[in-house]
Design an enzyme around this catalytic site. Sequence first.
Site, short mmCIF file in Angstrom:
data_model
loop_
_atom_site.label_atom_id
_atom_site.label_comp_id
_atom_site.label_asym_id
_atom_site.label_seq_id
_atom_site.Cartn_x
_atom_site.Cartn_y
_atom_site.Cartn_z
N GLY A 145 0.82 -1.21 0.00
CA GLY A 145 0.00 0.00 0.00
C GLY A 145 0.85 1.26 0.00
N TYR A 146 1.46 1.53 -1.12
CA TYR A 146 2.31 2.71 -1.23
C TYR A 146 1.62 3.81 -2.04
CZ TYR A 146 6.82 1.36 0.82
OH TYR A 146 7.83 1.06 1.68
N THR A 158 -1.03 -4.21 -6.45
CA THR A 158 -0.90 -5.44 -7.25
C THR A 158 -1.46 -6.64 -6.50
OG1 THR A 158 1.06 -4.50 -8.27
CG2 THR A 158 0.75 -6.87 -8.51
N GLU A 161 13.34 -3.23 -3.92
CA GLU A 161 12.40 -3.46 -5.01
C GLU A 161 13.07 -3.31 -6.37
OE1 GLU A 161 9.15 -0.70 -5.05
OE2 GLU A 161 8.08 -1.79 -6.61
#
Lengths: 378, 396
Positions: free
Chosen positions: B127-128, B161, B244
């Site tokens: 949840g960014y 996602t 990431e």
Amino acid sequence: MDFTFNEEQQQFADALRRWVDKDYSFDTRKRIVHSPSGVSDVAWNMLAELGMTALPVPEAQGGFSGNAVDMLVVMQELGRGLVVEPYFATVWGAKFLQLAGNQHHRLEDVAKGELKLACALGEKHSRYDLADIKTIAGINGEGYRIDGTKTVVIHGGQADALIVSARSAGTQRDTNGISLFVVPTDTPGVVIRDYRTIDGQRAATVQFNHVAVPASALLSKLGGGWDMLEEAADYGVSLLCAEAVGAMEALFNATLEYVKTRKQFGLAIGSFQALQHRMADMYIHLEQARSMAMLVAARMVCDAEERRRVASAAKVRIGQAAKFIGQQAVQLHGGMGVTDELPAAHHFKRLTMIELTLGDVDHHLERFTAQRGFQQHS
Amino acid sequence: MDLTYTAADLAFRDTVRAFLDANLPSDLQKKVRNHLRLSRQDYVRWHQIVARQGWSAPAWPVEYGGTGWTPTQRHIWEEECARSGTPPILPFGVNMVAPVIMAFGNEAQKAHYLPRILNCDDWWCQGYSEPGSGSDLASLKTTAERAGDHYIVNGQKTWTTLAQHADMIFCLVRTDSTVRKQEGISFLLIDMKTPGITVRPIIMLDEDHEVNEVFFDNVKVPVQNLIGQENKGWTYAKYLLGHERTGITAVGRSKRELLFLKKIASEHYKHGKPLMQDPVFSAKIASLEIDLMALETTVLRVITRESHAPGPEASMLKVRGSEIQQQLTELMVEVLGPGALPFDTDYLEGKADHAVTGDDAAAPLAGYYFNYRKTSIYGGSNEIQKNIITQMILGL
């Protein structure tokens, strides 16, 4: 895996860099380029003294048995310093002598810095196809007789001996029937026309008019020189790739420095995002090119197909990077970038000529696709 | 300099290959290699097979269940997985939230979450992003107000996602709006079953349901789900982002896709000859293969450095990795030519055994091309990566 240079390699690089910084400034180079000979005996002797001419020569012939990775550090520094001495031509020529296995005396002279070589391989019609040879080698008593004309022989006018490809059999673009010879430039019938190249180096047109050489001048099996020619050419590619990376790095650093200091509209031009992203793109190209220069140096010892594959890949990727970095560096330097007084512009010229030596991007893309491995898909 | 694998590395590679040969279910392999859509169960099934072997989190410290592999061995593992065509081990738990929990979480959080992540007992999502923030992550607006032993979370996340499958979400939330935007952010773990959470699908341009909007309407989150200190979340977020970007490079997968590209290019014809033998088209493939070779060598340079913490070089790897992935999909569509037009959703969703055109391999490729435009956008757009290079490496 290990991507670091060992202590000896680092020492070679440092010694060269110190010499370039101290004795081979841009102004000094300019004087050498515009001198009648276009090269400097002082600089050459210094390169020999620093061990550079001995580096690639086998220990048995008085050298250091340096491999392609050792040469990578050296060529990078020469590229960075825009050195115009006939070092690449000599080292490249020495590779042929080494592969021939019967030229110990000459290799000893190369190691001592007493023999300069050049490779007379290209012809007017041949472009980058090293098998496209019209020069003829006929039997002449115990030896051979060479007739033909070689073009754009890099440092041919400064060499003591030439590596010459000639056709002893076969038709014009046949890989069979090619023979390789070493021919001293003072042999009767050798006519050399020396000229300057646009990047400040020297090249020559070399005519061979009934040039008689002894049997011992043959470097390959008669008519069986293609494998040696290809292997030595790939080695030459790895040298040029290393030199290109050195030149690109210098160009990149100079440009970075320039965009940090040059002000317009009251701000350093490097503070504008359009230019920043171009610098980031140049950085990415540089690092991809550096990776390929390392890879090709490391893969020189592989089997022939892998060596060919990686040599062509490196020449392609480095050619693309060199063009991008060169063009952007000039653009970012603005008007200064297209003047003769700016070193960066000369790095750009050298990079452009490297791209046109031993096969350009298109040539090597085609060669890459011709390797058996390219068609495999599982 | 020595650019060959050691004997130990090669032996390790044999071990990995033997494991994959014996344990990768052929139906999963077929789906992956043919670019078919994977179900939640497909991902979990493979994750748990790998977990049983003890390899689901190679990069973790051994004490938490990691492998103790060297960076080179991890590279070999990823490469072999990609080569075989395994479903990916999703990064959200293993590579994103877990390192943050390890570095900044308390003992209870570590003890609870890490084993569950290792075994994929929880499906995590990230949840960014928010609708208004994009790459300007720190401008996020979702709030968490302290109320006794709970936070009350309100706001919206987006581009989440596979949130439709998720059990847990890790969120950046604003806990102080009176300070500089980076300073009032906290890092919260939220159970997706908590009342007040709504997941709404965003359908991608290949009609795949891959991302979502996630709405928070007075969602009660226990204070013990806060990672580290309140208002220090930006530090943790940046720590996570370095992890990431290296993952997005995907050299292994691109190598497999290159072979796939060559395969279809040898099966499709132009002027009566396979495209692989067409000089114009084969030059494009060759150029891409060479780019990939340069990127792979660069990745190896980065991971074999003595200090291999993800640095700003990761941005370069992300830019090149994403561009190469995109070019691969682009060339696949070029290979198909008009054959790329049919859009066979029944086959893509597994409702039909074969594509309506008879060309199973071709059916997903146009969608794949459109879908993969995302790679230069997500994980920090490539423009943002260039900003990072500019600032952190070039000092501009």
